[in-house]
Structure formats: structure tokens, C-alpha cells
Design an enzyme around this catalytic site. Structure first.
Site, PDB file in Angstrom:
ATOM      1  N   SER A 172     -42.685 126.768  37.706  1.00 11.94           N
ATOM      2  CA  SER A 172     -42.370 125.898  38.829  1.00 11.94           C
ATOM      3  C   SER A 172     -43.318 126.200  40.002  1.00 11.94           C
ATOM      4  CB  SER A 172     -40.897 126.072  39.221  1.00 11.94           C
ATOM      5  OG  SER A 172     -40.492 125.050  40.098  1.00 11.94           O
ATOM      6  N   LYS A 224     -30.520 110.392  56.577  1.00  8.72           N
ATOM      7  CA  LYS A 224     -30.619 111.728  57.167  1.00  8.72           C
ATOM      8  C   LYS A 224     -29.941 112.761  56.277  1.00  8.72           C
ATOM      9  CE  LYS A 224     -31.405 114.951  60.169  1.00  8.72           C
ATOM     10  NZ  LYS A 224     -32.773 115.466  60.325  1.00  8.72           N
TER      11      LYS A 224
END
Length: 338
Positions: A172, A224
Site C-alpha cells: 500500500s 463535508k
């Protein structure tokens, strides 16, 4: 009268306990302030280890044990002669291999030291110098590991040959760093790849609802907050998060493609990981070799200089860092297990 005395005694006992607690809190606050203000601030230090000399010392110890006294004396005499020749020749014309170790965690907390080391290298490097990064990193936060990868890209952009050695894991965010190198070597059972992005969080909404607890979240901006720990999540929020993950994954693949254009991302960027030899076959890694063998092969031709940047933190900051490291380690172990 007795009840009044009892009340007074109980009140006095309560008052004494309260004063004791407040006094303890005050002492802890004063101690914390003293620790934070104590000393002369963080002390910085660049440590340089001569790995060539370290190998010579190890060889000498082994020979001292295995050779006869006469043979060892002859060896030491020859070694002393070679040492004088090295001192006379100097190091100006010798190629140098700078060795950096990066042990990753979720926040890539060693990135601060890496920035300093890379800047130092770029100011000092000369023709013929190379850099080896011994990387052990299973990934974590995108922004932190992206910054770490960009530091290695600074070395590559300056035309300094960069090799990344993976003895255990580069997955990763760890592979995001590794792919920057011109050459990646890995141990046979090193874990490589995991080119993917994930987001996971628990949701306690139904538990809170069961006990009659309301949770309110107010935002300005449609997205948001997509998902929340305590509120009721929506399918729209889940879909938006998936879109964000796909966008980040696309950026990840684009970054890898920049440095390893021959890599088949449709096959390699599925989020899977592979061990050494299979990683070579897929093009994620260039060769099977441990960092130890790489250094041993370079020992006779180059000056091997291991660099480490240390910042001695204040006591209270060391305690907090240890707590954070323990929590990060627990999360990382859980992620590896899952």
C-alpha cells in the site's frame, strides 16, 4: 446534636477528599509544565555509521576466534597495511553508497527525519554516489505516505541512482514509496503490492438509538461529512465515499505508472499483495535479493555510509510518542491479521 456532628464530619471528610484531588491535579499540571519547559529544547543529531569498518570489525572478531595466534597475527598485519593504504588514498575518489532505513507506521512518522536526510544528501552528493533505502512499511494514511514518497522522488529527480530494498514488507503506502526507485529488490518472502485504498469505521447509531441517545451533526457543504460514527449513515453518503476512494485509487495507480510504466496495473493494482518471486514476475520488483547481500556486494567498491537523523524529544513528548506508537502498532497488527 449527634446528627449535626455526623454531618460536619462527613462534610469535613468530603472537603478533605476534594482538596486532595485538586492538589493532585495541580501537582500533575505543574509537573507536565516543568517537563515541557525543561531542558534546552529538542536536540538534533546526524549519525553516520561506516558500514565498511563495521564489516571489517566483524570479520576480525570471527578470525580472532577461528585462526591460530600466528595466522591471526599475520592477518592483522596485512589488515593494518591495507588500512594505511586506504588512509593514504583518501576517500575523495571513492564512490559512496548512502544507506537510509525507513520503518513505516500508519502515520509514516519517520517522514520528518527522511526529509532532513534527503535534503542533506542533495547538498552533499557528487557524481558516482548512490542511495539505498531499506524499507519496511505496510502503509497507512495517504497524505503522510505520499509525502514520504515525494521525498524519495527528490533523490530520483536529481539523477542520483536510488535502490529500495524490501526485506519484509512494502505494501500500500509502502509500495507507493518503493515504486519511486530505479531498482527494487526484495527478499524471497517479502510482502509486496496492495495497490489499493480502503476506509473503515464502526457505526454506533443503532446502539445509541436503543438507549434513547440522540446524536446531531451539522455541516456546511453537501459532502463535508459522508459517513459518521454516531449518526445514521445514508446510501448517498456511502456512494460518495466510494467515489472518493476510487479517485484516490486512480491517483495511486497514476503515480505508480509514472515510475514503473511497464507494470500491468490492471493485474497488479487490484489491492492484492504478493511475495517476492511472484512480485518479480508481475513487474512489481526487479530482483530477488536481500539488502544484506546488496551491501556486501558493494562493500569492496564503495564507501558504505549509513545515515540516521535523531531528534531527542522532551520527556513528556517522548511519553506521548510512545503511546501513539503503541496505538498505531496495535492498529497495524489488526489490519495485517484481518
Amino acid at each position: 446534636m449527634e446528627s449535626l456532628i455526623q454531618v460536619v464530619l462527613e462534610y469535613g471528610l468530603f472537603l478533605a477528599k476534594t482538596i486532595t484531588i485538586l492538589f493532585g491535579i495541580a501537582v500533575l499540571l505543574i509537573l507536565a509544565m516543568r517537563l515541557r519547559q525543561g531542558g534546552h529544547g529538542d536536540s538534533e543529531q546526524l549519525e553516520i555509521t561506516d558500514l565498511n569498518q563495521r564489516y571489517r570489525d566483524l570479520t576480525s572478531e570471527l578470525k580472532a576466534f577461528s585462526l591460530s595466534k600466528k595466522a591471526f597475527k599475520a592477518y592483522r598485519k596485512a589488515e593494518h597495511k591495507e588500512e594505511k593504504a586506504r588512509e593514504k588514498a583518501g576517500h575523495a575518489d571513492r564512490k559512496r553508497l548512502f544507506v537510509i532505513e525507513f520503518n513505516g507506521d500508519i502515520r509514516a512518522s519517520e517522514v520528518g527525519a527522511l526529509r532532513v536526510l534527503v535534503t542533506t544528501l542533495l547538498m552533499e552528493a557528487r557524481d558516482g554516489d548512490q542511495v539505498l533505502v531499506r524499507l519496511d512499511n505496510s502503509g497507512g494514511l495517504v497524505s503522510d505516505h505520499g509525502l514520504a514518497a515525494s521525498q524519495l522522488a527528490r533523490i530520483r529527480d536529481k539523477g542520483i541512482p536510488l535502490t529500495v530494498a524490501v526485506d519484509k514488507v512494502a505494501a500500500s503506502g509502502g509500495y507507493l514509496m518503493a515504486c519511486v526507485a530505479e531498482r527494487i529488490i526484495a527478499a524471497p518472502f517479502a510482502v509486496i503490492g496492495s495497490i489499493g485504498v480502503l476506509a473503515e469505521l464502526p457505526n454506533f447509531h443503532r446502539l445509541l438509538e436503543r438507549y434513547g441517545v440522540d446524536f446531531e451533526l451539522h455541516t456546511a457543504g453537501e459532502y463535508k461529512r459522508t459517513l459518521t460514527l454516531f449518526g445514521e449513515n445514508t446510501d448517498e453518503g456511502r456512494q460518495k465515499l466510494r467515489e472518493q476512494l476510487e479517485e484516490t485509487h486512480a491517483l495511486f495507480k497514476s503515480f505508480v505508472a509514472t515510475y514503473r510504466p511497464a507494470l500491468d496495473l490492471d493485474r497488479a493494482a487490484t489491492g492484492e499483495y504478493w511475495h517476492g518471486q511472484r512480485a518479480v514476475e508481475l513487474g512489481l520488483v526487479d530482483a530477488i535479493q536481500t539488502s544484506d547481500d546488496f551491501l556486501l556486494a558493494a562493500n569492496s567498491e564503495m564507501d558504505l555510509l549509513k545515515l540516521k537523523y535523531r531528534v531527542r524529544k522532551k520527556p513528556i513528548e517522548r511519553i506521548l510518542s510512545s503511546i501513539r506508537a503503541s496505538l498505531d502498532g496495535a492498529v497495524a497488527n489488526w489490519r495485517r491479521t484481518s
